[in-house]
Scaffold this motif. Structure first.
Motif, PDB file in Angstrom:
ATOM      1  N   SER A  15       0.833  -1.203   0.000  1.00  0.00           N
ATOM      2  CA  SER A  15       0.000   0.000   0.000  1.00  0.00           C
ATOM      3  C   SER A  15       0.866   1.250   0.000  1.00  0.00           C
ATOM      4  O   SER A  15       0.487   2.280  -0.565  1.00  0.00           O
ATOM      5  CB  SER A  15      -0.964  -0.003   1.178  1.00  0.00           C
ATOM      6  N   LEU A  16       2.055   1.168   0.588  1.00  0.00           N
ATOM      7  CA  LEU A  16       2.969   2.322   0.567  1.00  0.00           C
ATOM      8  C   LEU A  16       3.386   2.651  -0.861  1.00  0.00           C
ATOM      9  O   LEU A  16       3.435   3.805  -1.272  1.00  0.00           O
ATOM     10  CB  LEU A  16       4.202   2.004   1.418  1.00  0.00           C
ATOM     11  N   PHE A  17       3.655   1.596  -1.645  1.00  0.00           N
ATOM     12  CA  PHE A  17       3.985   1.826  -3.052  1.00  0.00           C
ATOM     13  C   PHE A  17       2.832   2.510  -3.771  1.00  0.00           C
ATOM     14  O   PHE A  17       3.028   3.395  -4.596  1.00  0.00           O
ATOM     15  CB  PHE A  17       4.291   0.503  -3.746  1.00  0.00           C
ATOM     16  N   GLU A  18       1.608   2.083  -3.466  1.00  0.00           N
ATOM     17  CA  GLU A  18       0.446   2.684  -4.116  1.00  0.00           C
ATOM     18  C   GLU A  18       0.355   4.164  -3.820  1.00  0.00           C
ATOM     19  O   GLU A  18       0.179   4.995  -4.715  1.00  0.00           O
ATOM     20  CB  GLU A  18      -0.835   1.994  -3.623  1.00  0.00           C
ATOM     21  N   GLY A  85      10.258 -10.031  -3.774  1.00  0.00           N
ATOM     22  CA  GLY A  85      10.744  -9.744  -5.120  1.00  0.00           C
ATOM     23  C   GLY A  85       9.621  -9.406  -6.079  1.00  0.00           C
ATOM     24  O   GLY A  85       9.683  -8.421  -6.821  1.00  0.00           O
ATOM     25  N   THR A  86       8.551 -10.227  -6.051  1.00  0.00           N
ATOM     26  CA  THR A  86       7.453  -9.964  -6.971  1.00  0.00           C
ATOM     27  C   THR A  86       6.785  -8.647  -6.646  1.00  0.00           C
ATOM     28  O   THR A  86       6.398  -7.895  -7.548  1.00  0.00           O
ATOM     29  CB  THR A  86       6.387 -11.086  -6.925  1.00  0.00           C
ATOM     30  N   LEU A  87       6.696  -8.344  -5.355  1.00  0.00           N
ATOM     31  CA  LEU A  87       6.093  -7.061  -4.981  1.00  0.00           C
ATOM     32  C   LEU A  87       6.895  -5.901  -5.552  1.00  0.00           C
ATOM     33  O   LEU A  87       6.344  -4.978  -6.165  1.00  0.00           O
ATOM     34  CB  LEU A  87       6.022  -6.969  -3.452  1.00  0.00           C
ATOM     35  N   SER A  90       6.581  -5.698  -9.381  1.00  0.00           N
ATOM     36  CA  SER A  90       5.300  -5.231  -9.903  1.00  0.00           C
ATOM     37  C   SER A  90       5.055  -3.773  -9.563  1.00  0.00           C
ATOM     38  O   SER A  90       4.299  -3.103 -10.258  1.00  0.00           O
ATOM     39  CB  SER A  90       4.160  -6.091  -9.354  1.00  0.00           C
ATOM     40  N   SER A  91       5.711  -3.248  -8.512  1.00  0.00           N
ATOM     41  CA  SER A  91       5.457  -1.850  -8.185  1.00  0.00           C
ATOM     42  C   SER A  91       6.332  -0.900  -8.959  1.00  0.00           C
ATOM     43  O   SER A  91       5.989   0.252  -9.135  1.00  0.00           O
ATOM     44  CB  SER A  91       5.662  -1.587  -6.698  1.00  0.00           C
TER      45      SER A  91
ATOM     46  N   PHE B  58      17.172  -3.564 -15.375  1.00  0.00           N
ATOM     47  CA  PHE B  58      17.898  -4.016 -14.196  1.00  0.00           C
ATOM     48  C   PHE B  58      17.035  -4.658 -13.139  1.00  0.00           C
ATOM     49  O   PHE B  58      17.551  -5.137 -12.144  1.00  0.00           O
ATOM     50  CB  PHE B  58      18.633  -2.823 -13.573  1.00  0.00           C
ATOM     51  N   LEU B  59      15.713  -4.676 -13.326  1.00  0.00           N
ATOM     52  CA  LEU B  59      14.847  -5.172 -12.265  1.00  0.00           C
ATOM     53  C   LEU B  59      15.188  -6.583 -11.826  1.00  0.00           C
ATOM     54  O   LEU B  59      15.280  -6.872 -10.640  1.00  0.00           O
ATOM     55  CB  LEU B  59      13.387  -5.141 -12.718  1.00  0.00           C
ATOM     56  N   ASN B  60      15.377  -7.482 -12.805  1.00  0.00           N
ATOM     57  CA  ASN B  60      15.670  -8.861 -12.420  1.00  0.00           C
ATOM     58  C   ASN B  60      17.007  -8.970 -11.715  1.00  0.00           C
ATOM     59  O   ASN B  60      17.141  -9.669 -10.714  1.00  0.00           O
ATOM     60  CB  ASN B  60      15.675  -9.753 -13.661  1.00  0.00           C
ATOM     61  N   ARG B  61      17.986  -8.243 -12.254  1.00  0.00           N
ATOM     62  CA  ARG B  61      19.298  -8.309 -11.638  1.00  0.00           C
ATOM     63  C   ARG B  61      19.256  -7.731 -10.234  1.00  0.00           C
ATOM     64  O   ARG B  61      19.898  -8.215  -9.314  1.00  0.00           O
ATOM     65  CB  ARG B  61      20.296  -7.498 -12.467  1.00  0.00           C
TER      66      ARG B  61
END
Lengths: 165, 81
Positions: A15-18, A85-87, A90-91, B58-61
């Motif tokens: 939510s902070l990213f949002e 990582g996914t968060l 995606s942000s 660079f995101l993945n790295r």
């Protein structure tokens, strides 16, 4: 400082990213959590022991009011990291895609500049009479080119020195 | 200046710095959504190394580096046998 558990942290971070999309920044800090109870002196004395496992402290802030932190235990790192990582990925959508055109343009400009420095300017033409001014301009340009060559050489040297350091 | 332009160099410097002083090194990330700017900073309060980028390549790295640094922080003994 809100110390929360991992899942709550991730949710609040999302939510902070949002909220920080239009203005503001987010700072994330990661470091090893070495607080061995209240005895700080003892903590620094135990230097030889390198086999301990430490939790990892992660803090997130928006620079103003919001302050979150969480500790990730050694066992939970992989699970935490996949979600984390996914968060993050995606942000961070506003990063620019690889702009091949721009990079190409930049490379071309650089090459052109280098060429200008490298090509020697021929000082030719009549010394007196109708082409004199043109010859004088060429003389000046040659001097200028020599100066910029020297400057570029000095820059290159200091850069090389800086890199070795 | 503390900025490094090459990712590979930055990564090696980061891991080296952490291996050298794991007690005082911290890894900070600043994200600014407006200009799409990501800045990474690694410091052990004596030396400081930074990397900035606008590009999504660079995101993945970055994520892989995150993982490797956090693993170092936790100092996991690699699975014994």
């Amino acid at each position: 400082m809100q110390l929360v558990d991992n899942d709550t942290f991730l949710k609040q971070l999302g939510s902070l990213f949002e909220t920080t999309r239009e203005h503001g920044s987010i700072w994330l800090t990661h470091k090893r959590f070495r607080y061995d109870g209240d005895d700080a002196a003892m903590a620094s004395a135990e230097d030889g022991e390198d086999t301990r496992e430490y939790p990892c402290l992660i803090r997130a802030t928006n620079g103003k009011e919001i302050n979150l932190s969480t500790r990730v235990e050694p066992g939970h790192l992989d699970a935490f990291h996949t979600t984390y990582g996914t968060l993050l990925k995606s942000s961070m959508t506003t990063l620019r895609k690889r702009d091949k055109k721009r990079e190409k343009q930049r490379a071309e400009d650089l090459a052109r500049k280098k060429k200008r420095l490298a090509d020697p300017i021929p000082i030719e033409g009549p010394k007196r009479g109708s082409g004199r001014k043109k010859r004088q301009r060429r003389l000046k340009a040659a001097l200028k080119q020599e100066e910029s060559r020297q400057r570029a050489a000095v820059k290159e040297e200091s850069r090389a020195k800086g890199k070795i350091l | 200046m503390v900025y490094i332009s090459d990712w590979h160099e930055f990564q090696e410097a980061a891991e080296g710095l952490y291996t050298k002083s794991p007690k005082t090194t911290r890894y900070c990330v600043k994200w600014r959504a407006i200009g799409g700017k990501l800045v990474l900073k690694i410091t052990d309060n004596t030396t400081c190394i930074k990397f900035k980028t606008h590009s999504s390549v660079f995101l993945n790295r970055f994520e892989a580096l995150n993982l490797s640094l956090m693993q170092k922080m936790q100092n996991r003994r690699p699975e014994p046998a």
